[in-house]
Design an enzyme around this catalytic site. Structure first.
Site, PDB file in Angstrom:
ATOM      1  N   ASP A  81     -23.414  92.673  97.784  1.00 45.56           N
ATOM      2  CA  ASP A  81     -23.167  91.406  98.491  1.00 45.56           C
ATOM      3  C   ASP A  81     -23.509  90.135  97.707  1.00 45.56           C
ATOM      4  O   ASP A  81     -24.134  89.206  98.250  1.00 45.56           O
ATOM      5  CB  ASP A  81     -23.913  91.393  99.843  1.00 45.56           C
ATOM      6  CG  ASP A  81     -23.444  92.494 100.784  1.00 45.56           C
ATOM      7  OD1 ASP A  81     -22.660  93.362 100.351  1.00 45.56           O
ATOM      8  OD2 ASP A  81     -23.858  92.498 101.945  1.00 45.56           O
ATOM      9  N   ASP A 131     -19.906  91.933 102.374  1.00 44.17           N
ATOM     10  CA  ASP A 131     -19.922  91.660 103.805  1.00 44.17           C
ATOM     11  C   ASP A 131     -18.539  91.088 104.118  1.00 44.17           C
ATOM     12  O   ASP A 131     -18.020  90.266 103.350  1.00 44.17           O
ATOM     13  CB  ASP A 131     -21.026  90.608 104.057  1.00 44.17           C
ATOM     14  CG  ASP A 131     -21.872  90.904 105.275  1.00 44.17           C
ATOM     15  OD1 ASP A 131     -22.039  92.078 105.626  1.00 44.17           O
ATOM     16  OD2 ASP A 131     -22.371  89.929 105.872  1.00 44.17           O
ATOM     17  N   HIS A 153     -16.557  89.810 107.413  1.00 42.93           N
ATOM     18  CA  HIS A 153     -16.584  89.596 108.858  1.00 42.93           C
ATOM     19  C   HIS A 153     -15.367  88.830 109.373  1.00 42.93           C
ATOM     20  O   HIS A 153     -14.862  87.929 108.693  1.00 42.93           O
ATOM     21  CB  HIS A 153     -17.821  88.770 109.232  1.00 42.93           C
ATOM     22  CG  HIS A 153     -19.127  89.468 109.016  1.00 42.93           C
ATOM     23  ND1 HIS A 153     -19.399  90.734 109.471  1.00 42.93           N
ATOM     24  CD2 HIS A 153     -20.267  89.044 108.406  1.00 42.93           C
ATOM     25  CE1 HIS A 153     -20.645  91.061 109.152  1.00 42.93           C
ATOM     26  NE2 HIS A 153     -21.192  90.060 108.494  1.00 42.93           N
ATOM     27  N   SER A 161     -22.553  89.269 115.061  1.00 45.85           N
ATOM     28  CA  SER A 161     -23.838  88.893 114.457  1.00 45.85           C
ATOM     29  C   SER A 161     -23.996  87.388 114.304  1.00 45.85           C
ATOM     30  O   SER A 161     -25.037  86.914 113.865  1.00 45.85           O
ATOM     31  CB  SER A 161     -23.991  89.546 113.069  1.00 45.85           C
ATOM     32  OG  SER A 161     -23.211  88.883 112.091  1.00 45.85           O
ATOM     33  N   HIS A 182     -21.050  83.591 108.554  1.00 45.81           N
ATOM     34  CA  HIS A 182     -21.054  83.853 107.109  1.00 45.81           C
ATOM     35  C   HIS A 182     -20.036  84.923 106.752  1.00 45.81           C
ATOM     36  O   HIS A 182     -19.663  85.751 107.581  1.00 45.81           O
ATOM     37  CB  HIS A 182     -22.455  84.311 106.648  1.00 45.81           C
ATOM     38  CG  HIS A 182     -22.852  85.634 107.238  1.00 45.81           C
ATOM     39  ND1 HIS A 182     -23.363  85.762 108.509  1.00 45.81           N
ATOM     40  CD2 HIS A 182     -22.777  86.898 106.739  1.00 45.81           C
ATOM     41  CE1 HIS A 182     -23.598  87.029 108.769  1.00 45.81           C
ATOM     42  NE2 HIS A 182     -23.238  87.761 107.715  1.00 45.81           N
ATOM     43  N   LYS A 235     -17.254  96.109 103.703  1.00 43.96           N
ATOM     44  CA  LYS A 235     -17.823  96.678 104.923  1.00 43.96           C
ATOM     45  C   LYS A 235     -16.819  96.529 106.064  1.00 43.96           C
ATOM     46  O   LYS A 235     -15.865  95.755 105.960  1.00 43.96           O
ATOM     47  CB  LYS A 235     -19.158  96.007 105.202  1.00 43.96           C
ATOM     48  CG  LYS A 235     -20.194  96.513 104.191  1.00 43.96           C
ATOM     49  CD  LYS A 235     -21.560  95.994 104.468  1.00 43.96           C
ATOM     50  CE  LYS A 235     -21.966  95.025 103.393  1.00 43.96           C
ATOM     51  NZ  LYS A 235     -23.215  94.345 103.723  1.00 43.96           N
ATOM     52  N   GLU A 237     -22.116  95.712 113.819  1.00 43.96           N
ATOM     53  CA  GLU A 237     -22.905  95.173 112.711  1.00 43.96           C
ATOM     54  C   GLU A 237     -23.330  96.333 111.831  1.00 43.96           C
ATOM     55  O   GLU A 237     -24.016  97.252 112.286  1.00 43.96           O
ATOM     56  CB  GLU A 237     -24.128  94.412 113.227  1.00 43.96           C
ATOM     57  CG  GLU A 237     -25.092  93.934 112.134  1.00 43.96           C
ATOM     58  CD  GLU A 237     -24.539  92.860 111.199  1.00 43.96           C
ATOM     59  OE1 GLU A 237     -23.418  93.042 110.670  1.00 43.96           O
ATOM     60  OE2 GLU A 237     -25.226  91.845 110.996  1.00 43.96           O
ATOM     61  N   ALA A 248     -29.179  91.533 100.718  1.00 44.39           N
ATOM     62  CA  ALA A 248     -30.551  91.055 100.715  1.00 44.39           C
ATOM     63  C   ALA A 248     -31.476  92.260 100.832  1.00 44.39           C
ATOM     64  O   ALA A 248     -31.178  93.209 101.545  1.00 44.39           O
ATOM     65  CB  ALA A 248     -30.780  90.106 101.903  1.00 44.39           C
ATOM     66  N   CYS A 257     -29.098  94.401 103.764  1.00 48.79           N
ATOM     67  CA  CYS A 257     -28.036  95.269 103.239  1.00 48.79           C
ATOM     68  C   CYS A 257     -28.512  96.161 102.098  1.00 48.79           C
ATOM     69  O   CYS A 257     -28.068  97.303 101.991  1.00 48.79           O
ATOM     70  CB  CYS A 257     -26.829  94.425 102.849  1.00 48.79           C
ATOM     71  SG  CYS A 257     -26.010  93.773 104.326  1.00 48.79           S
TER      72      CYS A 257
HETATM   73  C1  VGL Z   1     -26.698  90.589 105.202  1.00 44.83           C
HETATM   74  C2  VGL Z   1     -27.531  89.474 107.027  1.00 44.83           C
HETATM   75  C3  VGL Z   1     -26.287  89.464 107.598  1.00 44.83           C
HETATM   76  C4  VGL Z   1     -26.949  91.185 103.844  1.00 44.83           C
HETATM   77  C5  VGL Z   1     -25.449  90.593 105.759  1.00 44.83           C
HETATM   78  O1  VGL Z   1     -25.997  91.252 103.035  1.00 44.83           O
HETATM   79  O2  VGL Z   1     -28.107  91.591 103.575  1.00 44.83           O
HETATM   80  N1  VGL Z   1     -27.730  90.049 105.840  1.00 44.83           N
HETATM   81  N2  VGL Z   1     -25.254  90.027 106.967  1.00 44.83           N
HETATM   82 ZN    ZN Z   2     -23.227  89.831 107.673  1.00 47.46          ZN
END
Ligand code: VGL
Ligand code: ZN
Length: 195
Positions: free
Chosen positions: A15, A58, A60, A66, A77, A102, A109, A137, A141
């Protein structure tokens, strides 16, 4: 510890998308941009050995569950079709890097790159036994991808110098790093894989 890289190893970059990066990302991970030059070094080590590099994202819809307007925890995001969903232009992905998106279901989620994707099947088909995981993060993820990778019986090396966490609570990154080690992930830095 030293790791000899070979054809059953793959690099998994989690990500590295504009929305997760300071200063302008919608869900910027503090210091998230600092992992990019380090990841570029890992990429160079894998690429020069002709080893596989995977890059997850990610992915979305604009009304994802989320997101805060939908009652979720996160700012909007990584919406498909926006600048924020793109990989950072500073990330030096090889031309043959494999992209893992994803699922984009609005009511689902999934933090893990393995959840409802064909990532595991792709790794099995490529004969991969060990994955080196870095990116963003740490506490979401990266953590869930490492956890699922271990459950699927991959050996997992966590790239300690190429991860950063959101740290909703200040100790979240540290605790998740420790938890990943307890689950069986090896803690690895660049010096461990460069000859
Ligand atoms: C993530 C929060 C929401 C990540 C993705 O990539 O860690 N964190 N969506
Ligand atoms: Zn996300």
């Amino acid at each position: 510890m030293k790791y000899e890289l070979g054809p059953t190893d793959a690099l998994v970059i989690v990500d590295i998308q504009n929305d997760f990066l300071p200063p302008n990302g919608a869900l910027a991970v503090p210091h998230g941009d600092e992992v990019i030059p380090v990841l570029n070094k890992y990429i160079a080590e894998f690429d020069k050995r002709n080893l596989l590099v995977y890059s997850t994202r990610d992915w979305h819809p604009d009304n994802h569950c989320s997101f805060i307007p939908q009652g979720g925890p996160w700012p909007i995001h990584c919406v498909v079709g926006t600048e924020g969903v793109q990989f950072s232009p500073l990330l030096e992905l090889p031309v043959n890097a494999v992209i893992i998106s994803k699922p984009s279901d609005e009511n689902l989620e999934t933090y893990s790159a393995f959840a409802r994707t064909d990532f595991a099947d792709q790794l099995f088909a490529a004969g991969i036994k060990r994955i080196f995981v870095g990116g963003l993060a740490t506490d979401y993820c990266v953590f869930n991808t490492v956890k699922d990778g271990l459950a699927l019986k991959f050996q997992v090396c966590l790239l300690l110098d190429a991860i950063k966490g959101v740290n909703v609570n200040p100790e979240d990154s540290k605790e998740h790093e420790e938890e990943m080690a307890r689950m069986g992930a090896a803690h690895v830095t660049l010096a461990d894989i460069t000859a």
